[in-house]
Design an enzyme around this catalytic site. Structure first.
Site, PDB file in Angstrom:
ATOM      1  N   SER A  73       3.671   8.422   2.196  1.00  0.00           N
ATOM      2  CA  SER A  73       4.833   7.812   1.536  1.00  0.00           C
ATOM      3  C   SER A  73       4.527   6.585   0.701  1.00  0.00           C
ATOM      4  O   SER A  73       5.422   6.065   0.025  1.00  0.00           O
ATOM      5  CB  SER A  73       5.900   7.457   2.577  1.00  0.00           C
ATOM      6  N   LYS A  76       5.597   6.507  -2.899  1.00  0.00           N
ATOM      7  CA  LYS A  76       6.895   6.064  -3.394  1.00  0.00           C
ATOM      8  C   LYS A  76       6.838   4.774  -4.194  1.00  0.00           C
ATOM      9  O   LYS A  76       7.811   4.421  -4.871  1.00  0.00           O
ATOM     10  CB  LYS A  76       7.867   5.940  -2.218  1.00  0.00           C
ATOM     11  N   SER A 128      12.084   4.857   3.573  1.00  0.00           N
ATOM     12  CA  SER A 128      11.170   5.929   3.174  1.00  0.00           C
ATOM     13  C   SER A 128      11.857   7.284   3.096  1.00  0.00           C
ATOM     14  O   SER A 128      11.289   8.316   3.472  1.00  0.00           O
ATOM     15  CB  SER A 128       9.977   6.002   4.141  1.00  0.00           C
ATOM     16  N   LYS A 234       4.893  -1.005   1.095  1.00  0.00           N
ATOM     17  CA  LYS A 234       5.295   0.312   1.585  1.00  0.00           C
ATOM     18  C   LYS A 234       4.360   0.849   2.657  1.00  0.00           C
ATOM     19  O   LYS A 234       3.144   0.742   2.550  1.00  0.00           O
ATOM     20  CB  LYS A 234       5.337   1.304   0.408  1.00  0.00           C
TER      21      LYS A 234
END
Length: 380
Positions: A73, A76, A128, A234
């Protein structure tokens, strides 16, 4: 007998004191910060990390930083950057059917709900949401495939050679990969965008409004809660990628990004890397608008006999605090100026080299100079 009793008590007291001293030393040892040790077998383990300064992208510390690895993730970060560059935060997104029930982490979107782009970005970066990634992709480009093409176009525009996107959320695909170094560059590019930085540094937010149920988003990134000056960015995890993290922090005018791909102790590792940056580096001004880089003679103006050549912008570069590093400045300017001359016309450049590599180049300018020669009163 009394003497013997006193001796026994004395010895007993000494033993107690020794025990207490040993216990105190043990507590001090346990409380003292331990040096963080990084495995030397990152390549064999399919791991990689990179630490860079945000404004220059200078690599400060790394291991296996150019290995192509899955990034889950943390993908992202690029998704959010492409969204921000291609739509408005206030735009309304009607959740399409294809964004509902996406595998993995989710903010549980329902078909037909209405969100702003900004709300979905919070759901994307704090919680997320894979469903938020799909909804944003469809909104921006009409389809996930077209949006992914934009992600890869952005990567190419940034000069990234070892990054490939197949989806906007990071679910595993053999052809979906990046490197620790290039992911750090993506994050740094995002952090230069004020809206991106605002979103990824937010710990908690409540999203409520017409068109959808109220959502509460708490950021999964523990760095924000536990590290001084933390700014983002993130987390990520899949079975194939292992634990991944983009961490960032800013102190004393320097912002750094630390990326860890496939490290179980990713919070500890990135904190250690950022500590290293702040302990050993600081931002140094290597080009200054206050400095006269060259003075040249002026012809065609009786009052102005010479002109100072300067830059308009300051440039800063992360350098070691111990003074062991230096840069070389090369000035390439005109030898003279003939009036009339416009202050908007470049008259040379200043180049800064570090280890024979060009790190900065700024244009040189001077003041407006009118033509006031001996014949100017005759209009010649």
């Amino acid at each position: 007998m009394v003497g013997n009793g006193a001796t026994v008590r004395k010895k007993f007291s000494q033993k107690i004191a020794l025990i207490l001293l040993s216990f105190a030393l043990l507590l001090i040892f346990l409380a003292a910060p331990k040096p963080y040790c990084v495995s030397e077998s990152a390549e064999a383990a399919g791991q990689g990390y990179a630490l860079i300064e945000v404004t220059t992208g200078r690599l400060l510390k790394a291991s296996n930083q150019n290995a192509r690895l899955p990034m889950a993730s943390t993908t992202k970060a690029m998704t959010a950057l492409v969204v921000l560059e291609n739509t408005d935060l206030s735009d309304t997104v009607v959740i399409p059917k294809q964004a509902v029930g996406i595998e993995g982490s989710s903010i549980y979107l329902k078909e037909g709900e209405k969100f702003t782009v900004e709300e979905l970005l919070y759901g994307l970066m704090l919680r997320s949401g894979n469903d938020a990634a799909v909804a944003l992709a469809v909104h921006v480009s009409g389809s996930v495939d077209k949006f992914v093409a934009k992600m890869n176009e952005k990567a190419a525009e940034m000069g990234l050679k070892d990054t490939s996107f197949i989806n906007p959320h990071g679910l595993h695909d053999e052809n979906h990969y990046t490197t620790a170094y290039e992911l750090a560059l993506i994050a740094a590019e995002g952090l230069k965008n004020p809206e991106f930085k605002k979103i990824v540094s937010t710990k908690n937010i409540k999203c409520e409004g017409e068109g959808h149920e109220t959502r509460y988003f708490a950021n999964k990134n523990k760095i924000l809660y536990n590290y001084e000056g933390a700014t983002g960015v993130k987390t990520g995890f899949t079975k194939n990628s292992g634990r991944c993290l983009i961490a960032s922090a800013e102190r004393e005018g320097m912002e750094v990004v630390a990326v860890a791909l496939n490290y179980y102790d990713y919070f500890e590792l990135t904190a250690h890397l950022m500590d290293y940056a702040f302990e050993n580096y600081s931002m140094n001004r290597v080009i200054s608008p206050d400095y006269v880089y060259k003075t040249v003679p002026v012809s065609g103006n009786r009052k102005i006999k010479s002109a100072d050549l300067k830059v308009k912008n300051a440039c800063y570069y992360p350098m070691k605090k111990d003074g062991s590093e230096s840069v070389e400045t090369v000035v390439e300017g005109v030898d003279s100026i003939k009036a009339p001359h416009s202050a908007n016309d470049q008259v040379g450049s200043v180049k800064v080299f570090k280890d024979n590599r060009l790190i900065f180049e700024e244009k040189l300018y001077t003041i407006d100079i009118e033509k006031k020669g001996i014949f100017s009163i005759f209009g010649k």
